[in-house]
Structures are given as structure tokens and as C-alpha cells.
Scaffold this motif. Sequence first.
Motif, short mmCIF file in Angstrom:
data_model
loop_
_atom_site.label_atom_id
_atom_site.label_comp_id
_atom_site.label_asym_id
_atom_site.label_seq_id
_atom_site.Cartn_x
_atom_site.Cartn_y
_atom_site.Cartn_z
N PRO A 81 4.19 -20.51 26.14
CA PRO A 81 2.99 -21.58 26.01
C PRO A 81 1.90 -21.03 25.17
CG PRO A 81 3.44 -21.38 28.05
CD PRO A 81 4.46 -20.37 27.35
N LEU A 82 1.63 -19.74 25.16
CA LEU A 82 0.50 -18.71 24.38
C LEU A 82 1.03 -18.96 22.86
CD1 LEU A 82 -0.75 -16.29 26.77
CD2 LEU A 82 -1.86 -18.51 26.12
N VAL A 83 2.01 -18.88 22.68
CA VAL A 83 2.52 -19.02 21.11
C VAL A 83 2.64 -20.44 20.69
CG1 VAL A 83 4.54 -18.28 19.71
CG2 VAL A 83 3.99 -16.79 21.35
N ILE A 84 3.03 -21.20 21.54
CA ILE A 84 3.18 -22.64 20.95
C ILE A 84 2.18 -23.53 20.84
CG2 ILE A 84 4.58 -24.76 21.11
CD1 ILE A 84 6.92 -22.90 22.29
N ILE A 85 1.51 -23.77 22.07
CA ILE A 85 0.30 -24.63 22.44
C ILE A 85 -1.06 -24.44 21.65
CG2 ILE A 85 -1.26 -25.49 23.98
CD1 ILE A 85 0.73 -24.99 26.19
N PRO A 86 -1.28 -22.90 21.20
CA PRO A 86 -2.33 -22.81 20.31
C PRO A 86 -2.25 -23.38 18.91
CG PRO A 86 -2.13 -21.12 21.48
CD PRO A 86 -1.11 -21.84 21.90
N ILE A 87 -0.91 -23.44 18.50
CA ILE A 87 -0.57 -23.80 17.05
C ILE A 87 -1.13 -25.42 16.96
CG2 ILE A 87 1.18 -24.49 15.35
CD1 ILE A 87 2.75 -22.22 16.50
N PHE A 88 -0.81 -26.07 18.05
CA PHE A 88 -0.96 -27.74 17.90
C PHE A 88 -2.63 -27.82 18.13
CE2 PHE A 88 3.17 -27.49 19.63
CZ PHE A 88 3.83 -28.51 18.66
N GLY A 169 -7.62 -20.76 23.66
CA GLY A 169 -8.69 -20.69 22.63
C GLY A 169 -8.60 -19.43 21.83
N TYR A 170 -8.37 -18.11 22.43
CA TYR A 170 -8.42 -16.91 21.56
C TYR A 170 -7.12 -17.13 20.67
CZ TYR A 170 -7.49 -12.07 20.50
OH TYR A 170 -7.21 -10.80 19.59
N TYR A 171 -5.99 -17.49 20.91
CA TYR A 171 -4.89 -17.49 20.09
C TYR A 171 -5.05 -18.96 19.01
CZ TYR A 171 -3.10 -14.01 22.98
OH TYR A 171 -2.92 -13.02 23.99
N VAL A 216 0.52 -13.03 17.44
CA VAL A 216 0.47 -13.89 18.69
C VAL A 216 1.49 -13.43 19.85
CG1 VAL A 216 0.03 -15.93 19.99
CG2 VAL A 216 -1.08 -15.59 17.55
N ALA A 217 2.55 -13.48 19.46
CA ALA A 217 3.79 -12.97 20.12
C ALA A 217 3.70 -11.60 20.87
CB ALA A 217 4.89 -13.47 19.36
#
Length: 291
Positions: A81-88, A169-171, A216-217
Motif C-alpha cells: 500500500p505504501l508503494v502503490i497508493i501514494p502514486i495515485f 503523505g511522506y511517500y 520508496v519500496a
Amino acid sequence: MNSFIDKKLTPYLFLLPAGIILSVFFFYPLIEVIRLSFTKYSIVRPAQYIGMENYITLVNDPIFWKSLKNSVIYLVGVVPPLVIIPIFLAILVNNQIKGISFFRAMFYLPVVISIVVIGIAWKWLYSENGPLNYILTSMHLVDTKLNWLSDPNLALFSVMIVTVWRGLGYYMVIYLAGLQAIPKELYEACDIDGASFLQKHLFVTIPLLKSSIVFVAVVSSINALKVFVEVYIMTGGGPAYNSATLVQYLYEKAFQDLNLGYACALGVVLFLLTFIFSLANIRVIEKNWQG
């Protein structure tokens, strides 16, 4: 000759300050932790060499294996989720519209709030008579109030939600910086070719964010493996170590049981696990990307 030596030495002179700082604050503590992991050591007694005894105890320690399992579950549950959702989110706030700065600030706000404050606030939200249970029962989504932090099946996942919420928010900001470096001409060319919104981001945005995604990963993986404050504030590793992670268990052994030698052995295992996984993470992502 002197000029040749100067050219050879100059780069190392620039590296010297960083090398000194790394040596004092990273390499020396790391070597000391490895050394102490082979000792029986507490604050009140000097270190006594015991060989591999700490590691043998560790292999036969069921709580260590439970903590390791929880750390792996935490890693697998938090990183995607921390890799994918921040892209959107980054794509969403990258638009130049009125008031977009406000939304950027709102998404980033959890990052600047103290994690202790966040832990206490979410602990209240998760309480038996808290807002979350009230909403779920009022909407008849659950029949009885959930014990978010005291149920062995929910405690770890409840803490994972907080980590994901706080990290988005950070990513997002990291991805936003990468998005703003992508030339607008590429998107204009996609519009001319009749590409859809999804195609533009799938074939332009994602490939050009490769370095940001790898970063990020790796960073989110390291943070997931060494998570501590959320667990300590919200569950204390309970119930019955069902939400304990390796760092939580290490803290307990070091500062509650004062078994510093064993805690150092746990620290060595955590370091190796983090190092190996980070290396593997980079290799797998880059190999798949190239493929």
C-alpha cells in the motif's frame, strides 16, 4: 608526481568527514553490538563471553519466532500500500488547480505530527467505546464492538493501518517530486496520439518514476521491519506477543529484562534481515523492470 597524488587523494578528503561520522555513529556501534551478542551482559555486570549461547537460545525461543513472523507479516501488509497508493495521491495533487496546496498539506500533515500523539489518538479511536466502533455498529456493519487492540487476530493489523495512514503523505511527496520532473511534452504527445488517462500514466508516469518507486519500496521495507513506536504505544506487543515485532521484543529484552547480550543478538539478526531483504528488494524490482 605531487599533482598525481593530489588528484588521487582529493576525492578521499571530501569523503573523510562523512567517513568519520559513519565510523563513529554506525560502524563502531555495529561492531560493538556484534561483539556483545557473544556475551552475557547487563548494565550492572560486566560482559562475560559465552560464545554462541545467545544465538542458540534465540533459535529455541518461541517468542523470537513469533516476533519474526509478525515482522514479516507487517512488512508484507504495509509495503505494497505504501508503494502503490501514494502514486495515485501524487497524481491527484499534481494538478494545478485552486486550493491544491491545501490538499497537499492535509495529506502530509500526519508525517509532521508526533508518532506518540498519533498512537494515542488511534488508540482512542480503536477503544471499545470509541468513534470507530460507534460508526460500525451504527451502520450495522458489525453486530458487536470489536476489540481492535486486544483481539489476537486484529491487534497487529490495527497497528499496520496506522503505519500505512501515517506514511502515505511522506511517500506521496517523493513521488510528487518525481512527477514534476517529468517533461510535460511527453503527456502532450500522448494526448495527440489519443492515449487515455490510464495509458498516459501506465506507459509514461510509472516507467519514469522507476527510481522513486525503488527508493520508496526499500525505505518502506526498512521502516516496516524496524517499526516500534506504534506497537509500543498502542499494544505493547500484546496480547500474548501477537502484535510484538522484532524491535519490540529487542526493546523488552534490553530495557526491561536487562539482558543486553541477548538483545544484541536480536539486533544482529534484525540487521541481517533488513540488509538482505533490502538488497533482494532492489534486485528483484530492477530485474522485473528491465524484463
